[in-house]
Write a protein that holds these residues in place. Structure first.
Motif, PDB file in Angstrom:
ATOM      1  N   ARG A  47      60.554 -20.655  76.119  1.00  0.00           N
ATOM      2  CA  ARG A  47      61.855 -20.184  76.597  1.00  0.00           C
ATOM      3  C   ARG A  47      62.677 -19.334  75.668  1.00  0.00           C
ATOM      4  NH1 ARG A  47      60.528 -25.961  78.110  1.00  0.00           N
ATOM      5  NH2 ARG A  47      61.359 -26.577  76.098  1.00  0.00           N
ATOM      6  N   ILE A  48      62.331 -19.181  74.467  1.00  0.00           N
ATOM      7  CA  ILE A  48      63.151 -18.447  73.745  1.00  0.00           C
ATOM      8  C   ILE A  48      63.193 -17.059  74.051  1.00  0.00           C
ATOM      9  CG2 ILE A  48      63.134 -17.246  71.430  1.00  0.00           C
ATOM     10  CD1 ILE A  48      62.165 -19.993  70.015  1.00  0.00           C
ATOM     11  N   THR A  95      52.838 -15.739  66.708  1.00  0.00           N
ATOM     12  CA  THR A  95      52.428 -14.850  68.035  1.00  0.00           C
ATOM     13  C   THR A  95      53.413 -13.701  67.778  1.00  0.00           C
ATOM     14  OG1 THR A  95      51.621 -16.793  68.854  1.00  0.00           O
ATOM     15  CG2 THR A  95      52.351 -14.773  70.363  1.00  0.00           C
ATOM     16  N   TYR A  96      52.995 -12.427  67.937  1.00  0.00           N
ATOM     17  CA  TYR A  96      53.761 -11.350  68.229  1.00  0.00           C
ATOM     18  C   TYR A  96      53.896 -10.848  69.494  1.00  0.00           C
ATOM     19  CZ  TYR A  96      53.078 -10.948  62.769  1.00  0.00           C
ATOM     20  OH  TYR A  96      53.189 -11.263  61.840  1.00  0.00           O
ATOM     21  N   TRP A  97      55.163 -11.016  69.941  1.00  0.00           N
ATOM     22  CA  TRP A  97      55.047 -10.767  71.480  1.00  0.00           C
ATOM     23  C   TRP A  97      55.607  -9.392  71.672  1.00  0.00           C
ATOM     24  CZ3 TRP A  97      53.297 -14.271  74.764  1.00  0.00           C
ATOM     25  CH2 TRP A  97      53.346 -15.704  74.332  1.00  0.00           C
ATOM     26  N   PHE A  98      55.208  -8.896  73.092  1.00  0.00           N
ATOM     27  CA  PHE A  98      55.668  -7.560  73.531  1.00  0.00           C
ATOM     28  C   PHE A  98      56.102  -7.547  74.891  1.00  0.00           C
ATOM     29  CE2 PHE A  98      53.035  -7.080  69.875  1.00  0.00           C
ATOM     30  CZ  PHE A  98      53.491  -6.143  69.184  1.00  0.00           C
ATOM     31  N   MET A 105      67.165 -17.389  58.766  1.00  0.00           N
ATOM     32  CA  MET A 105      66.659 -18.790  59.480  1.00  0.00           C
ATOM     33  C   MET A 105      65.603 -18.479  60.248  1.00  0.00           C
ATOM     34  SD  MET A 105      69.048 -21.851  61.070  1.00  0.00           S
ATOM     35  CE  MET A 105      69.091 -21.364  62.765  1.00  0.00           C
ATOM     36  N   TYR A 106      64.513 -19.428  60.493  1.00  0.00           N
ATOM     37  CA  TYR A 106      63.385 -19.475  61.105  1.00  0.00           C
ATOM     38  C   TYR A 106      63.197 -20.701  62.010  1.00  0.00           C
ATOM     39  CZ  TYR A 106      62.073 -15.141  58.556  1.00  0.00           C
ATOM     40  OH  TYR A 106      62.216 -13.994  57.777  1.00  0.00           O
ATOM     41  N   THR A 107      62.578 -20.692  62.962  1.00  0.00           N
ATOM     42  CA  THR A 107      62.451 -22.029  63.647  1.00  0.00           C
ATOM     43  C   THR A 107      60.790 -21.954  64.262  1.00  0.00           C
ATOM     44  OG1 THR A 107      64.481 -21.896  64.931  1.00  0.00           O
ATOM     45  CG2 THR A 107      62.821 -23.248  65.853  1.00  0.00           C
ATOM     46  N   ILE A 108      60.171 -23.090  63.780  1.00  0.00           N
ATOM     47  CA  ILE A 108      58.828 -23.340  64.055  1.00  0.00           C
ATOM     48  C   ILE A 108      58.535 -24.612  64.793  1.00  0.00           C
ATOM     49  CG2 ILE A 108      56.463 -23.897  63.100  1.00  0.00           C
ATOM     50  CD1 ILE A 108      59.097 -22.342  60.685  1.00  0.00           C
ATOM     51  N   TYR A 109      58.075 -24.598  65.851  1.00  0.00           N
ATOM     52  CA  TYR A 109      57.773 -25.717  66.988  1.00  0.00           C
ATOM     53  C   TYR A 109      56.766 -26.518  66.683  1.00  0.00           C
ATOM     54  CZ  TYR A 109      61.924 -24.028  69.290  1.00  0.00           C
ATOM     55  OH  TYR A 109      63.256 -23.644  69.667  1.00  0.00           O
ATOM     56  N   VAL A 110      56.742 -27.890  66.710  1.00  0.00           N
ATOM     57  CA  VAL A 110      55.788 -28.871  66.700  1.00  0.00           C
ATOM     58  C   VAL A 110      56.013 -29.447  68.195  1.00  0.00           C
ATOM     59  CG1 VAL A 110      54.800 -30.834  65.816  1.00  0.00           C
ATOM     60  CG2 VAL A 110      55.953 -29.269  64.464  1.00  0.00           C
ATOM     61  N   GLY A 111      55.170 -29.210  69.126  1.00  0.00           N
ATOM     62  CA  GLY A 111      55.621 -29.760  70.484  1.00  0.00           C
ATOM     63  C   GLY A 111      56.859 -28.860  70.854  1.00  0.00           C
ATOM     64  N   ASP A 112      57.741 -29.663  71.378  1.00  0.00           N
ATOM     65  CA  ASP A 112      59.300 -28.962  71.583  1.00  0.00           C
ATOM     66  C   ASP A 112      60.200 -29.330  70.577  1.00  0.00           C
ATOM     67  OD1 ASP A 112      58.668 -27.798  73.835  1.00  0.00           O
ATOM     68  OD2 ASP A 112      59.301 -29.199  75.150  1.00  0.00           O
ATOM     69  N   LYS A 113      59.806 -29.738  69.605  1.00  0.00           N
ATOM     70  CA  LYS A 113      60.968 -30.237  68.554  1.00  0.00           C
ATOM     71  C   LYS A 113      60.867 -28.848  67.219  1.00  0.00           C
ATOM     72  CE  LYS A 113      61.067 -35.360  68.900  1.00  0.00           C
ATOM     73  NZ  LYS A 113      60.986 -36.552  68.148  1.00  0.00           N
ATOM     74  N   PRO A 114      61.963 -28.620  66.783  1.00  0.00           N
ATOM     75  CA  PRO A 114      61.785 -27.824  65.854  1.00  0.00           C
ATOM     76  C   PRO A 114      61.605 -28.058  64.421  1.00  0.00           C
ATOM     77  CG  PRO A 114      64.048 -27.782  66.505  1.00  0.00           C
ATOM     78  CD  PRO A 114      63.244 -28.822  67.157  1.00  0.00           C
ATOM     79  N   ILE A 115      61.296 -27.226  63.684  1.00  0.00           N
ATOM     80  CA  ILE A 115      61.411 -27.031  62.213  1.00  0.00           C
ATOM     81  C   ILE A 115      62.237 -25.931  61.849  1.00  0.00           C
ATOM     82  CG2 ILE A 115      60.224 -27.040  59.976  1.00  0.00           C
ATOM     83  CD1 ILE A 115      57.667 -28.206  61.208  1.00  0.00           C
ATOM     84  N   ILE A 116      63.265 -26.214  61.055  1.00  0.00           N
ATOM     85  CA  ILE A 116      64.262 -25.024  60.935  1.00  0.00           C
ATOM     86  C   ILE A 116      64.207 -24.689  59.509  1.00  0.00           C
ATOM     87  CG2 ILE A 116      66.517 -24.343  60.939  1.00  0.00           C
ATOM     88  CD1 ILE A 116      65.681 -25.067  63.621  1.00  0.00           C
ATOM     89  N   LEU A 117      63.857 -23.431  59.169  1.00  0.00           N
ATOM     90  CA  LEU A 117      63.759 -23.006  57.828  1.00  0.00           C
ATOM     91  C   LEU A 117      65.176 -22.511  57.440  1.00  0.00           C
ATOM     92  CD1 LEU A 117      60.538 -20.915  57.571  1.00  0.00           C
ATOM     93  CD2 LEU A 117      60.787 -23.539  57.243  1.00  0.00           C
ATOM     94  N   THR A 118      65.791 -22.966  56.466  1.00  0.00           N
ATOM     95  CA  THR A 118      67.117 -22.685  56.234  1.00  0.00           C
ATOM     96  C   THR A 118      67.404 -22.748  54.632  1.00  0.00           C
ATOM     97  OG1 THR A 118      69.582 -23.099  56.722  1.00  0.00           O
ATOM     98  CG2 THR A 118      67.931 -24.897  56.472  1.00  0.00           C
ATOM     99  N   ALA A 172      58.983  -4.313  71.228  1.00  0.00           N
ATOM    100  CA  ALA A 172      58.622  -5.646  70.761  1.00  0.00           C
ATOM    101  C   ALA A 172      59.661  -6.761  70.974  1.00  0.00           C
ATOM    102  CB  ALA A 172      58.492  -5.278  69.094  1.00  0.00           C
ATOM    103  N   LEU A 173      59.201  -7.916  71.270  1.00  0.00           N
ATOM    104  CA  LEU A 173      59.978  -9.051  71.185  1.00  0.00           C
ATOM    105  C   LEU A 173      59.971 -10.128  70.139  1.00  0.00           C
ATOM    106  CD1 LEU A 173      58.922  -9.897  74.838  1.00  0.00           C
ATOM    107  CD2 LEU A 173      61.129  -8.814  74.356  1.00  0.00           C
ATOM    108  N   PRO A 174      60.902 -11.024  70.083  1.00  0.00           N
ATOM    109  CA  PRO A 174      60.686 -11.827  68.961  1.00  0.00           C
ATOM    110  C   PRO A 174      59.391 -12.574  68.536  1.00  0.00           C
ATOM    111  CG  PRO A 174      62.690 -12.450  70.108  1.00  0.00           C
ATOM    112  CD  PRO A 174      61.848 -11.455  70.970  1.00  0.00           C
ATOM    113  N   THR A 175      58.886 -12.776  67.474  1.00  0.00           N
ATOM    114  CA  THR A 175      57.839 -13.438  67.046  1.00  0.00           C
ATOM    115  C   THR A 175      57.978 -14.940  66.972  1.00  0.00           C
ATOM    116  OG1 THR A 175      57.188 -11.482  65.719  1.00  0.00           O
ATOM    117  CG2 THR A 175      56.141 -13.634  65.117  1.00  0.00           C
ATOM    118  N   THR A 176      57.160 -15.663  67.686  1.00  0.00           N
ATOM    119  CA  THR A 176      57.172 -17.094  67.616  1.00  0.00           C
ATOM    120  C   THR A 176      56.311 -17.831  66.473  1.00  0.00           C
ATOM    121  OG1 THR A 176      56.052 -17.283  69.446  1.00  0.00           O
ATOM    122  CG2 THR A 176      58.046 -17.186  69.944  1.00  0.00           C
TER     123      THR A 176
END
Length: 193
Positions: free
Chosen positions: A190-191, A146-149, A1-14, A127-131
């Motif tokens: 926030r994630i 975004t790949y976070w570290f 499962m992945y979460t993609i944000y549009v503003g603060d609302k998520p699109i969930i891939l499931t 490495a941290l979670p990718t957003t």
């Protein structure tokens, strides 16, 4: 499962199909992404779920829907265990930016944190979670990956906001200040906290 944000609302891939309550579901293979973005921006629907039977293809199929922008960013800690934040567009954010030339994503992350804040001596610790989030530039929607570290530094010098990038403040935030900042930040930041 992945979460993609549009503003603060998520699109969930499931892969799960569930009865709709405060969300809408669409098949990933045939979705109109423009319509999904509009629903999230103009209605009180809490989220959109895009469904595909193969979990290994969820993200791959989704990333084909819009142009991709690849970025690297950092959650940098100083010796006092404070976290480095930037203030841009009236929101608290972590420093990040687009990959340039042939640099690695780790090099991008360190360079962007340095450029946007003036902090030196950054060392990546993990490495941290990718957003993922969808944004609009020049009338066109794009997906920012975004790949976070996590980074550490002993830097004690002056902080310099990169004003030509719209950054008005750079600050080291302790736990109390961090909690306040999260009330005026982005869902994908926030994630990472």
């Amino acid at each position: 499962m992945y979460t993609i944000y549009v503003g603060d609302k998520p699109i969930i891939l499931t892969t799960k199909v569930e009865k709709e309550t405060d969300f809408k579901s669409f098949l990933l293979k045939s979705v109109n992404i423009g319509k999904v973005i509009k629903i999230l921006n103009t209605t009180d629907i809490k989220e959109v779920r895009l469904i595909h039977h193969n979990p290994d293809k969820l993200l791959k199929h989704f990333l084909k829907l819009l142009p991709n922008v690849v970025a690297g960013g950092g959650k940098a800690y100083n010796a006092n265990d404070e976290i480095l934040f930037i203030y841009r567009n009236n929101k608290w954010d972590l420093p990040k930016g687009k990959i340039e030339g042939k640099e690695s994503i780790e090099e991008t992350a360190v360079r962007e944190v340095e450029e946007e804040t003036g902090v030196k001596g950054l060392k990546i610790t993990k490495a941290l979670p990718t957003t993922y989030h969808i944004f609009k530039r020049n009338g066109k929607h794009k997906i920012k990956i975004t790949y976070w570290f996590e980074m550490k530094t002993k830097f004690k010098g002056k902080l310099y906001p990169q004003e030509n990038e719209g950054i008005t403040r750079v600050e080291w935030l302790d736990q109390k200040a961090l909690q306040e900042a999260m009330e005026n930040s982005y869902a994908n930041i926030r994630i990472l906290m």
